[in-house]
Scaffold this active site. Structure first.
Site, mmCIF file in Angstrom:
data_model
loop_
_atom_site.group_PDB
_atom_site.id
_atom_site.type_symbol
_atom_site.label_atom_id
_atom_site.label_comp_id
_atom_site.label_asym_id
_atom_site.label_seq_id
_atom_site.Cartn_x
_atom_site.Cartn_y
_atom_site.Cartn_z
ATOM 1 C CB CYS A 153 15.270 22.771 69.088
ATOM 2 S SG CYS A 153 16.086 21.230 68.704
ATOM 3 C CG HIS A 159 18.691 18.728 67.891
ATOM 4 N ND1 HIS A 159 18.937 19.787 67.710
ATOM 5 C CD2 HIS A 159 19.812 17.983 68.003
ATOM 6 C CE1 HIS A 159 20.428 20.065 67.731
ATOM 7 N NE2 HIS A 159 20.802 18.833 68.056
ATOM 8 C CG ASN A 191 26.594 25.699 54.545
ATOM 9 O OD1 ASN A 191 27.136 25.253 53.252
ATOM 10 N ND2 ASN A 191 26.297 26.663 54.619
ATOM 11 N N GLY A 223 31.069 24.757 56.690
ATOM 12 C CA GLY A 223 30.455 26.227 56.776
ATOM 13 C C GLY A 223 29.163 26.281 57.622
ATOM 14 C CB THR A 266 27.201 28.877 61.677
ATOM 15 O OG1 THR A 266 26.109 29.472 61.133
ATOM 16 C CG2 THR A 266 28.529 29.345 60.848
ATOM 17 C CG HIS A 286 18.276 22.091 64.428
ATOM 18 N ND1 HIS A 286 17.431 21.541 65.520
ATOM 19 C CD2 HIS A 286 17.573 21.583 63.385
ATOM 20 C CE1 HIS A 286 16.339 21.138 65.110
ATOM 21 N NE2 HIS A 286 16.359 20.901 63.689
ATOM 22 C CG HIS A 292 20.562 24.552 58.520
ATOM 23 N ND1 HIS A 292 21.341 24.305 59.963
ATOM 24 C CD2 HIS A 292 21.206 25.506 58.145
ATOM 25 C CE1 HIS A 292 22.428 25.032 59.862
ATOM 26 N NE2 HIS A 292 22.427 25.636 58.688
HETATM 27 P P1 5GP Z 1 24.953 27.639 58.432
HETATM 28 O O1 5GP Z 1 26.037 28.606 58.453
HETATM 29 O O2 5GP Z 1 24.764 26.614 59.636
HETATM 30 O O3 5GP Z 1 24.818 26.847 57.235
HETATM 31 O O4 5GP Z 1 23.524 28.378 58.445
HETATM 32 C C1 5GP Z 1 23.040 28.862 59.595
HETATM 33 C C2 5GP Z 1 22.031 30.067 59.015
HETATM 34 O O5 5GP Z 1 21.031 30.353 60.316
HETATM 35 C C3 5GP Z 1 22.677 31.187 58.616
HETATM 36 O O6 5GP Z 1 22.510 31.701 57.312
HETATM 37 C C4 5GP Z 1 22.117 32.409 59.659
HETATM 38 O O7 5GP Z 1 21.826 33.728 59.231
HETATM 39 C C5 5GP Z 1 20.872 31.822 60.032
HETATM 40 N N1 5GP Z 1 20.553 32.080 61.480
HETATM 41 C C6 5GP Z 1 21.248 32.046 62.624
HETATM 42 N N2 5GP Z 1 20.315 32.112 63.704
HETATM 43 C C7 5GP Z 1 19.133 32.517 63.337
HETATM 44 C C8 5GP Z 1 17.928 32.904 63.891
HETATM 45 O O8 5GP Z 1 17.929 33.188 65.056
HETATM 46 N N3 5GP Z 1 16.920 33.129 63.157
HETATM 47 C C9 5GP Z 1 16.911 32.616 61.610
HETATM 48 N N4 5GP Z 1 15.700 32.864 61.289
HETATM 49 N N5 5GP Z 1 17.918 32.479 61.015
HETATM 50 C C10 5GP Z 1 18.939 32.444 62.020
HETATM 51 ZN ZN ZN Z 2 17.943 21.780 67.645
#
Ligand code: 5GP
Ligand code: ZN
Length: 112
Positions: free
Chosen positions: A7, A46, A85, A91, A93, A96, A98
């Protein structure tokens, strides 16, 4: 969501490397890229995860913009992967929603 990192990226509070933006969706570079091209496509509004989405138009916006950006960047020539994910075992992390847009190398299958 006050303490949500995506966000904060969407509203400009945290500077990020944007590739595309409109009223609904933002596309920016992943901070820890897993491929030569690794973009994140998020709804600006969000929602915690794909599992929490009630309006399918949210997915239409995300996938639609991801495909448009991929086309603009010429990624459709060699191919790319879109990944959402979802939840702990999926997976996820960052809580929000994405979509990962990955390209630029041969991507293994099945995923780990
Ligand atoms: P998930 O594991 O939730 O599918 O993917 C989260 C992704 O967000 C990861 O690939 C991680 O590298 C990326 N990420 C986490 N924090 C940030 C951030 O502050 N800025 C950006 N640009 N990417 C982020
Ligand atoms: Zn959010």
């Amino acid at each position: 969501m006050d303490d949500c990192i995506f966000c904060k990226i969407a509203n400009g509070e945290i500077p990020s490397d944007f590739v595309y933006q409109d009223d609904e969706v933002a596309v920016f570079k992943d901070v820890n890229p897993q491929a030569p091209v690794h973009l994140l496509v998020i709804p600006k509004k969000h929602v915690k995860s794909a599992a929490e989405v009630s309006d399918p138009a949210v997915f239409s916006a995300l996938v639609g913009r991801a495909v448009e950006v991929a086309r603009k960047l010429g990624l459709d020539k060699d191919g790319y992967r879109m990944v959402i994910n979802t939840g702990e075992q999926g997976g996820q992390t960052v809580p929000h929603l994405h979509l990962h847009l990955l390209a630029g190398r041969n991507l293994g299958w099945p995923p780990g």
